[in-house]
Write an enzyme that holds these catalytic residues in place. Structure first.
Site, short mmCIF file in Angstrom:
data_model
loop_
_atom_site.label_atom_id
_atom_site.label_comp_id
_atom_site.label_asym_id
_atom_site.label_seq_id
_atom_site.Cartn_x
_atom_site.Cartn_y
_atom_site.Cartn_z
N THR A 60 0.87 -1.19 0.00
CA THR A 60 0.00 0.00 0.00
C THR A 60 0.90 1.23 0.00
OG1 THR A 60 -1.82 -1.07 1.14
CG2 THR A 60 -1.63 1.31 1.47
N ARG A 86 -14.82 -6.27 -0.23
CA ARG A 86 -14.22 -5.84 1.05
C ARG A 86 -13.47 -4.51 0.84
NH1 ARG A 86 -8.75 -4.52 2.73
NH2 ARG A 86 -8.65 -4.78 4.98
N VAL A 87 -13.65 -3.59 1.77
CA VAL A 87 -12.94 -2.32 1.72
C VAL A 87 -12.21 -2.13 3.03
CG1 VAL A 87 -13.18 0.18 1.54
CG2 VAL A 87 -14.62 -1.30 0.13
N GLY A 88 -10.94 -1.73 2.96
CA GLY A 88 -10.15 -1.50 4.16
C GLY A 88 -10.17 -0.03 4.57
N ASP A 89 -9.12 0.36 5.26
CA ASP A 89 -9.06 1.72 5.83
C ASP A 89 -8.59 2.79 4.85
OD1 ASP A 89 -6.55 0.30 5.86
OD2 ASP A 89 -5.71 2.01 6.92
N THR A 104 -1.03 2.22 6.75
CA THR A 104 -0.95 0.94 6.04
C THR A 104 -1.00 -0.17 7.06
OG1 THR A 104 0.41 -0.50 4.65
CG2 THR A 104 1.59 1.11 5.99
N GLY A 105 -1.58 -1.29 6.69
CA GLY A 105 -1.66 -2.41 7.62
C GLY A 105 -3.04 -3.05 7.58
N GLY A 128 -6.40 -3.19 7.75
CA GLY A 128 -7.31 -2.07 7.68
C GLY A 128 -8.48 -2.10 8.64
N1 ASP Z 1 -4.60 -1.07 4.82
C1 ASP Z 1 -4.84 -1.79 3.60
C2 ASP Z 1 -6.17 -2.47 3.69
O1 ASP Z 1 -6.52 -2.95 4.75
C3 ASP Z 1 -3.81 -2.80 3.30
C4 ASP Z 1 -2.38 -2.38 3.57
O2 ASP Z 1 -2.12 -1.26 3.93
O3 ASP Z 1 -1.47 -3.18 3.42
O4 ASP Z 1 -6.84 -2.58 2.70
#
Ligand code: ASP
Length: 321
Positions: free
Chosen positions: A180, A208-211, A231-232, A234
């Site tokens: 990301t 699916r939607v993350g942060d 990032t991480g 989400g």
């Molecule tokens: N934060 C992103 C998500 O959850 C993924 C990532 O940052 O690696 O979609």
């Protein structure tokens, strides 16, 4: 509103109009840019991401020195990462469990907390540019899915054929979310902007939607406080409003950028099993890059420091101002 802002920002030296809280531009003011290329849950080899980040930072540093706007800078840097195919964003985005790419992105303008975002885009070439179009050319903040995609095309978002996205051709069921991208900048007018872009988790459930496209979770910018990109994992960043929590700690608890970012990433998120990272900067051009994962592709540059990139060992903050 947006048209008025753009005209004002394009003039490097100006006095803020009466009645606005906008800072005055100053050719000697501090500036900073901080970027990430994803948090890592295990040790991985660099595949060219560090060099790409360093080149983007050097370029951004030159243009910020000449008075480029933070908003234009974060958009350009994130779009460059999207185009590179090296990151889990834009061209290189992970495929979902259905074997196709769904991208999410956001951008936020710290002058007035204006924001734009897109989620679950399948054929938008540069999701971060689509996010900016939503912010500036529509009354909305977040557009999603097929219908959102049709709408951003009417705003002028460039589309790409399925074959443009590398992972559409080679879906990898094991792909993790690594890669990301995000950028936060402070310009010489005292304005802060942040942007984040991702393909989300590899093999995620379609829809699916993350942060990353969620204001206050994966992105936040406020000139009077600071800006962040995440990032991480989400789901945790959404549940704990990670980016907004860091800003609130600075605003209401007078925590420093570094303390606030550490409290969120190494305190709250780590304490609940949420792996990942936040990068950020404050209005004085201090930079912080904090992770609780194995590593973080990261880098920064300021008026005082040349571009500096790292994954594991290395700086977690700029030299204090
Ligand atoms: N934060 C992103 C998500 O959850 C993924 C990532 O940052 O690696 O979609």
């Amino acid at each position: 509103m947006s048209v008025r802002k753009n005209i004002i920002v394009s003039v490097f030296v100006f006095v803020a109009p009466p009645g606005t809280a906008w800072a005055q531009c100053d050719a000697n003011a501090h500036f900073a840019i901080v970027v990430h290329g994803g948090a890592l849950s295990k040790l991985v080899e660099d595949n060219g991401r560090l060099a790409s980040m360093k080149a983007a930072l050097e370029n951004a540093r030159k243009s910020l020195a000449k008075g480029a706007a933070a908003l234009d800078t974060v958009e350009a840097v994130v779009a460059r990462f999207e185009d590179s195919g090296l990151f889990n964003a834009g061209r290189g985005a992970n495929a979902n469990a259905g074997g196709f790419v769904e991208t999410d992105a956001s951008i936020m303008d710290g002058r007035d907390l204006d924001a734009g975002a897109v989620a679950s885009m399948t054929g938008v070439k540069n999701p971060v540019k689509a996010a900016r179009l939503v912010m500036e050319k529509s009354p909305h903040v977040l557009m999603v899915g097929d219908r959102g995609e049709a709408f951003v095309a009417t705003l002028g978002a460039e589309t790409a054929e399925p074959g443009y996205f590398i992972k559409n051709a080679q879906p990898d069921a094991q792909a993790k979310p690594h890669g990301t991208v995000g950028a936060v900048a402070l310009d010489r007018c005292g304005h802060i902007a942040a942007a984040t872009s991702t393909g989300g988790y590899g093999a995620k459930i379609p829809g699916r939607v993350g942060d990353s496209p969620i204001v206050g979770a994966g992105v936040f910018a406020d000139d009077s406080v600071g800006g962040f990109s995440a990032t991480g994992h989400g789901e945790f960043f959404i549940r704990f409003s990670a980016a907004r929590d860091a800003a609130d700690r600075m605003r209401y608890a007078a925590q420093s950028l570094e303390d606030a970012t550490k409290a969120v990433v190494q305190g709250t998120l780590a304490g609940h099993g949420g792996e990942g990272a936040l990068i950020g900067l404050d209005a004085k051009a201090n930079v912080a890059m904090i992770w609780n994962s194995a590593g973080l592709f990261r880098g920064y540059a300021t008026d005082a420091e040349a571009a500096n990139v790292a994954v594991y060992e290395g700086p977690t903050a700029s030299k204090p101002r």
